[in-house]
Design a protein around this motif. Structure first.
Motif, PDB file in Angstrom:
ATOM      1  N   LEU A 133     -66.704-115.220  53.474  1.00  0.00           N
ATOM      2  CA  LEU A 133     -67.087-115.487  52.012  1.00  0.00           C
ATOM      3  C   LEU A 133     -66.821-114.202  51.269  1.00  0.00           C
ATOM      4  CD1 LEU A 133     -70.620-116.925  53.380  1.00  0.00           C
ATOM      5  CD2 LEU A 133     -68.366-118.020  52.893  1.00  0.00           C
ATOM      6  N   PRO A 134     -66.241-114.591  50.159  1.00  0.00           N
ATOM      7  CA  PRO A 134     -65.725-113.348  49.198  1.00  0.00           C
ATOM      8  C   PRO A 134     -67.006-113.011  48.082  1.00  0.00           C
ATOM      9  CG  PRO A 134     -64.734-115.372  48.426  1.00  0.00           C
ATOM     10  CD  PRO A 134     -65.691-115.836  49.773  1.00  0.00           C
ATOM     11  N   ILE A 135     -67.290-111.914  47.947  1.00  0.00           N
ATOM     12  CA  ILE A 135     -68.022-111.478  46.604  1.00  0.00           C
ATOM     13  C   ILE A 135     -67.141-110.630  45.564  1.00  0.00           C
ATOM     14  CG2 ILE A 135     -69.998-109.882  46.158  1.00  0.00           C
ATOM     15  CD1 ILE A 135     -71.124-110.684  48.890  1.00  0.00           C
ATOM     16  N   ILE A 136     -67.036-110.896  44.497  1.00  0.00           N
ATOM     17  CA  ILE A 136     -66.036-110.314  43.864  1.00  0.00           C
ATOM     18  C   ILE A 136     -66.860-109.114  42.998  1.00  0.00           C
ATOM     19  CG2 ILE A 136     -64.669-110.458  41.579  1.00  0.00           C
ATOM     20  CD1 ILE A 136     -64.208-113.345  42.288  1.00  0.00           C
ATOM     21  N   LEU A 137     -66.403-107.939  42.989  1.00  0.00           N
ATOM     22  CA  LEU A 137     -67.042-106.764  42.480  1.00  0.00           C
ATOM     23  C   LEU A 137     -65.901-106.244  41.366  1.00  0.00           C
ATOM     24  CD1 LEU A 137     -67.772-105.075  46.008  1.00  0.00           C
ATOM     25  CD2 LEU A 137     -69.536-106.456  44.352  1.00  0.00           C
ATOM     26  N   LYS A 138     -66.403-106.449  40.233  1.00  0.00           N
ATOM     27  CA  LYS A 138     -65.270-106.045  39.156  1.00  0.00           C
ATOM     28  C   LYS A 138     -66.024-105.187  38.135  1.00  0.00           C
ATOM     29  CE  LYS A 138     -62.379-108.418  35.665  1.00  0.00           C
ATOM     30  NZ  LYS A 138     -61.847-109.473  35.166  1.00  0.00           N
ATOM     31  N   THR A 139     -65.266-103.971  37.926  1.00  0.00           N
ATOM     32  CA  THR A 139     -65.805-102.904  37.064  1.00  0.00           C
ATOM     33  C   THR A 139     -64.849-102.712  35.833  1.00  0.00           C
ATOM     34  OG1 THR A 139     -64.630-101.140  38.127  1.00  0.00           O
ATOM     35  CG2 THR A 139     -66.901-101.490  38.854  1.00  0.00           C
ATOM     36  N   GLU A 140     -64.905-101.930  35.083  1.00  0.00           N
ATOM     37  CA  GLU A 140     -63.987-101.979  33.969  1.00  0.00           C
ATOM     38  C   GLU A 140     -62.567-101.227  34.561  1.00  0.00           C
ATOM     39  OE1 GLU A 140     -63.966 -98.917  30.171  1.00  0.00           O
ATOM     40  OE2 GLU A 140     -65.779-100.032  30.370  1.00  0.00           O
ATOM     41  N   ASN A 141     -62.624-100.760  35.129  1.00  0.00           N
ATOM     42  CA  ASN A 141     -61.285-100.008  35.725  1.00  0.00           C
ATOM     43  C   ASN A 141     -60.604-100.876  37.058  1.00  0.00           C
ATOM     44  OD1 ASN A 141     -61.361 -98.432  33.488  1.00  0.00           O
ATOM     45  ND2 ASN A 141     -62.154 -96.874  34.671  1.00  0.00           N
ATOM     46  N   ASN A 142     -61.443-101.435  37.730  1.00  0.00           N
ATOM     47  CA  ASN A 142     -60.979-102.140  39.155  1.00  0.00           C
ATOM     48  C   ASN A 142     -61.474-103.247  39.742  1.00  0.00           C
ATOM     49  OD1 ASN A 142     -63.201-101.293  40.717  1.00  0.00           O
ATOM     50  ND2 ASN A 142     -62.103 -99.803  41.659  1.00  0.00           N
ATOM     51  N   LEU A 143     -60.844-103.997  40.700  1.00  0.00           N
ATOM     52  CA  LEU A 143     -61.171-105.184  41.026  1.00  0.00           C
ATOM     53  C   LEU A 143     -61.380-105.021  42.395  1.00  0.00           C
ATOM     54  CD1 LEU A 143     -61.971-108.116  40.697  1.00  0.00           C
ATOM     55  CD2 LEU A 143     -59.456-108.692  40.828  1.00  0.00           C
ATOM     56  N   GLN A 144     -62.517-105.288  43.056  1.00  0.00           N
ATOM     57  CA  GLN A 144     -62.756-105.350  44.622  1.00  0.00           C
ATOM     58  C   GLN A 144     -63.089-106.701  44.973  1.00  0.00           C
ATOM     59  OE1 GLN A 144     -65.494-101.903  45.118  1.00  0.00           O
ATOM     60  NE2 GLN A 144     -63.475-100.646  45.651  1.00  0.00           N
ATOM     61  N   VAL A 145     -62.822-106.871  46.372  1.00  0.00           N
ATOM     62  CA  VAL A 145     -63.642-108.202  47.142  1.00  0.00           C
ATOM     63  C   VAL A 145     -64.020-107.733  48.077  1.00  0.00           C
ATOM     64  CG1 VAL A 145     -63.081-110.418  47.696  1.00  0.00           C
ATOM     65  CG2 VAL A 145     -61.750-109.546  45.898  1.00  0.00           C
TER      66      VAL A 145
END
Length: 125
Positions: free
Chosen positions: A38-50
């Motif tokens: 199950l993915p949880i998207i973690l988005k900040t101003e400078n990067n994208l993490q899953v």
């Protein structure tokens, strides 16, 4: 301090990562062993993490790529172990930050590599 030691003993670093992760529907990925993530998207101003959490869920019918157009994640990731990199079906690269097991639950954290950053060994098969 005692809590820190407890948590450190509970974390197990996993060395065998999924070779491929395919999207099943908008909220589920599946690996080659048919385990669901199950993915949880973690988005900040400078990067994208899953953050992908391995959890067994009931699977409905898979969605087609046209049904997944609005999904912000790739349809598939393929692992290139020597570099701890996953390459997505859209040719983006994702760094494997960690793959751990904590209290019986596996988590994988992938971080999208910025376009300008050089990825080692981009000539992966």
């Amino acid at each position: 301090m005692a809590e820190s030691l407890f948590f450190n003993r509970q974390i197990k670093h996993i060395t065998e990562d999924p070779s491929r992760l395919w999207i099943w529907d908008k909220a589920t990925f599946m690996d080659e062993q048919q385990r669901t993530w199950l993915p949880i998207i973690l988005k900040t101003e400078n990067n994208l993490q899953v953050l992908l959490r391995q959890q067994t869920v009931h699977l409905g019918d898979p969605l087609s790529p046209t049904q997944l157009r609005s999904c912000p994640l790739p349809l598939m990731w393929q692992h290139y172990p020597p570099e701890r990199i996953y390459r997505a079906d859209d040719s983006t690269f994702w760094r494997l930050v960690y793959h751990i097991e904590f209290c019986g639950t596996e988590d994988i954290l992938l971080e999208k590599v910025p376009n300008q950053e050089k990825v080692p060994n981009q000539d992966c098969p």
